[in-house]
Write a protein that holds these residues in place. Structure first.
Motif, mmCIF file in Angstrom:
data_model
loop_
_atom_site.group_PDB
_atom_site.id
_atom_site.type_symbol
_atom_site.label_atom_id
_atom_site.label_comp_id
_atom_site.label_asym_id
_atom_site.label_seq_id
_atom_site.Cartn_x
_atom_site.Cartn_y
_atom_site.Cartn_z
ATOM 1 N N ALA A 1 2.646 0.399 -5.839
ATOM 2 C CA ALA A 1 2.750 1.431 -4.807
ATOM 3 C C ALA A 1 4.127 2.066 -4.842
ATOM 4 O O ALA A 1 5.129 1.392 -5.050
ATOM 5 N N GLY A 2 4.168 3.368 -4.641
ATOM 6 C CA GLY A 2 5.464 4.056 -4.535
ATOM 7 C C GLY A 2 6.045 4.396 -5.887
ATOM 8 O O GLY A 2 5.480 4.079 -6.935
ATOM 9 N N THR A 3 7.206 5.053 -5.838
ATOM 10 C CA THR A 3 7.876 5.453 -7.079
ATOM 11 C C THR A 3 8.549 4.243 -7.712
ATOM 12 O O THR A 3 9.325 3.561 -7.058
ATOM 13 N N GLY B 1 0.827 -1.194 0.000
ATOM 14 C CA GLY B 1 0.000 0.000 0.000
ATOM 15 C C GLY B 1 0.864 1.248 0.000
ATOM 16 O O GLY B 1 2.002 1.227 0.461
ATOM 17 N N GLY B 2 0.344 2.350 -0.544
ATOM 18 C CA GLY B 2 1.096 3.595 -0.540
ATOM 19 C C GLY B 2 0.580 4.539 -1.601
ATOM 20 O O GLY B 2 -0.552 4.390 -2.078
ATOM 21 N N GLY B 3 1.447 5.476 -1.989
ATOM 22 C CA GLY B 3 1.075 6.398 -3.042
ATOM 23 C C GLY B 3 1.014 5.696 -4.381
ATOM 24 O O GLY B 3 1.506 4.567 -4.524
ATOM 25 N N ASN B 4 0.387 6.336 -5.356
ATOM 26 C CA ASN B 4 0.392 5.852 -6.724
ATOM 27 C C ASN B 4 -0.633 4.742 -6.992
ATOM 28 O O ASN B 4 -0.918 4.439 -8.127
ATOM 29 N N MET B 5 -1.152 4.111 -5.921
ATOM 30 C CA MET B 5 -2.037 2.964 -6.145
ATOM 31 C C MET B 5 -3.454 3.230 -5.644
ATOM 32 O O MET B 5 -4.294 2.348 -5.654
#
Lengths: 409, 148
Positions: free
Chosen positions: A277-279, A253-257
């Motif tokens: 998720a993520g960069t 889980g995280g950014g971008n998703m």
């Protein structure tokens, strides 16, 4: 374009460098394929003039980076003959791709008492994630055995599969034996017996040697690593059928998703973003796209004919050495040769070959159950790629001969 | 880089072909197993130690020529020696393969000097050291040694 190995070799500066004050003979492409200059130049271009993050905001620079990044995904989708780029998920490599499937699809679908079917020739990357899952949910592993010739015992397939089998995870090509498994036939037969079966194919050792059509094979998931395909390390691919990906929970889980995040709940975007998720490793993804473009310049039949010629030359030369035995004698194999020599441990041979400038792999090749099957602690493995030539193969044969004589002398 | 052929001298090749003290002592007083996880080498040592003296020592296992000959030569070197001398020899051997051996400080190593060339092959140091690390474990009373 005609197939000229001497021209191709000009694209790989490493092949021309000295090694222990001798020429370097790179016969270790199953460990990692060499990267042509155009790939490293493309990555450098990105890092120097185009670098930012992807899928971020309204800046033109970010939009351009996103375009390059997504274009590489389109290239991979075409390369695997996927029906859509949305079926292509970037991972760090094959290992991460298989773990992703085991931890998402696997946790959602596999329960206590179910069976996960593998084969005796799997790399640890296609064993350990399933073993971890089965131990945590109370499932079992079943294994399709390998014959003395190094082929899957397909006569055992119907017996190994059972109504409890939920997954068949198998390699397209053995990293030790070189055997090309008849994936399409296996999937057809297995799914006839168990229509709901999920099949994951580990393509790490296949993509550099064979054209792959995931739809024709009938694979639900197909994975490979960029660096086995003359691309960079740190990037790999998970292909998954769209319907499966849509039904799967996310992994990291995280950014971008995400679609939206509140303190109460988070909603996710569709695949592939849901699993990214993520960069991501942007330069590496662009580099992998470039590597596929580079390889697409060659006619696959020319590559096949060249590699098979060198495979035959190497096999015939090595077989003449007293006490030497090749593991993996399938008539359908890629240009990978594993061998053992009576009274000579592969690590000793590896040290001696290394000194002659010959880069090979000596060890268990992350396939310890297969080593146990053949009752050897390790093997010496030479792997031949499209940029190898007869000098590489002849140097291997001569240096092996010389080393074995020293041991037996 | 030094030619590895200098390392693979006759004494190493010969001990690899015909290892001494190969087997297992069933009524041992000390034992340990050694693992080199990187290459899969395994070694089992059994010893009879009485009144501070290594009366008998045997090894079993599989490994490369450097590992097997090192184990074979080690058993011949420590058999009949006191535990204290064996521990000193372990330190001397470790110093040898690291290229730090000094006869004045570490004492004579006899035939074991054939392993001096291992210092030029960093990836193979673990192979030569495995039997010695396993002996150390056996004498310390810890059952498992690993070169990792």
């Amino acid at each position: 374009m005609t197939y000229s190995v001497s021209d191709i070799r000009k694209d790989f500066p490493l092949l021309d460098r000295p090694f222990h004050e001798k020429p370097l003979y790179y016969l270790d492409s199953a460990v990692s394929g060499q990267m042509p200059s155009s790939v490293s130049e493309r990555m450098r271009q990105y890092e120097m003039y185009e670098h930012t993050n992807v899928h971020r905001g309204v800046s033109t620079l970010s939009q351009q980076a996103t375009d390059h990044f997504e274009k590489a995904r389109d290239t991979v989708a075409r390369f695997l003959k996927a029906s859509s780029s949305k079926e292509i998920i970037w991972t760090r490599g094959t290992t991460e791709a298989i773990n992703l499937v085991a931890q998402t699809w696997g946790r959602q679908n596999i329960q206590a008492g179910d069976t996960i079917c593998l084969t005796e020739m799997e790399h640890h990357a296609n064993i350990v994630p399933w073993q971890m899952l089965s131990q945590s949910v109370g499932a079992h592993l079943a294994v399709i055995p390998v014959s003395d010739r190094g082929e899957l015992r397909l006569d055992e397939l119907s017996k190994v599969l059972s109504p409890k089998t939920k997954v068949l995870a198998l390699t397209h090509v053995s990293n030790v034996l070189g055997t090309i498994n008849p994936i399409k036939k296996i999937i057809t037969e297995a799914k006839k017996q168990i229509p709901s079966l999920m099949v994951l194919v580990d393509g790490a050792q296949a993509v550099a040697h064979l054209p792959v059509d995931v739809q024709d094979l009938g694979a639900d998931f197909y994975t490979f690593s960029g660096h086995k395909l003359s691309g960079p390390t740190g990037i790999g691919v998970l292909y998954g059928r769209k319907a499966l990906l849509d039904a799967m929970p996310p992994w990291h889980g995280g950014g971008n998703m995400i679609l939206s995040v509140t303190w109460d709940r988070t909603t996710y975007i569709e695949a592939p973003g849901k699993f990214e998720a993520g960069t991501p490793p942007i330069a590496a993804a662009i580099g992998l796209g470039e590597a596929i473009e580079y390889l697409s310049k060659f006619n696959p039949q020319d590559v096949h004919a060249h590699e098979q010629h060198l495979l035959r030359r190497a096999s015939e030369g090595l077989k003449k050495i007293p006490g030497l035995r090749i593991l993996g004698e399938s008539s359908d194999k890629v240009s990978v040769i594993s061998f053992v020599v009576d009274g000579v441990h592969p690590h000793d041979l590896g040290t001696l070959l290394d000194h002659e400038g010959i880069v090979i792999r000596a060890g268990h090749h992350c396939a310890q159950p297969l080593m146990d099957r053949f009752q050897v602690p390790a093997t010496t493995r030479a792997s031949i790629a499209y940029y190898n030539n007869e000098s590489d193969v002849d140097a291997l044969i001569q240096a092996t001969q010389k080393s074995v004589e020293m041991f037996h002398g | 880089m030094a030619d590895p052929r200098e390392l693979y001298q006759q004494v190493i090749l010969e001990h690899n072909k015909k290892p001494r003290n190969f087997g297992k002592i069933h009524s041992c007083t000390h034992q340990a197993e050694g693992h080199n996880p990187l290459c899969g080498d395994q070694l089992y040592l059994t010893l009879i130690v009485q009144e501070g003296i290594i009366e008998d020592i045997q090894f079993e296992g599989r490994g490369c020529a450097i590992d097997v000959s090192s184990a074979s030569l080690m058993t011949t070197a420590v058999k009949g020696k006191t535990v204290q001398d064996a521990l000193k020899l372990i330190q001397a051997f470790r110093a040898l393969v690291r290229g730090e051996w000094n006869p004045a400080a570490h004492g004579d190593l006899g035939k074991l000097v054939v392993f001096q060339g291992v210092k030029n092959l960093p990836v193979r140091v673990k192979c030569a050291v495995l039997p010695w690390a396993t002996l150390q474990s056996a004498l310390d009373g810890s059952p498992i040694a690993s070169t990792e």
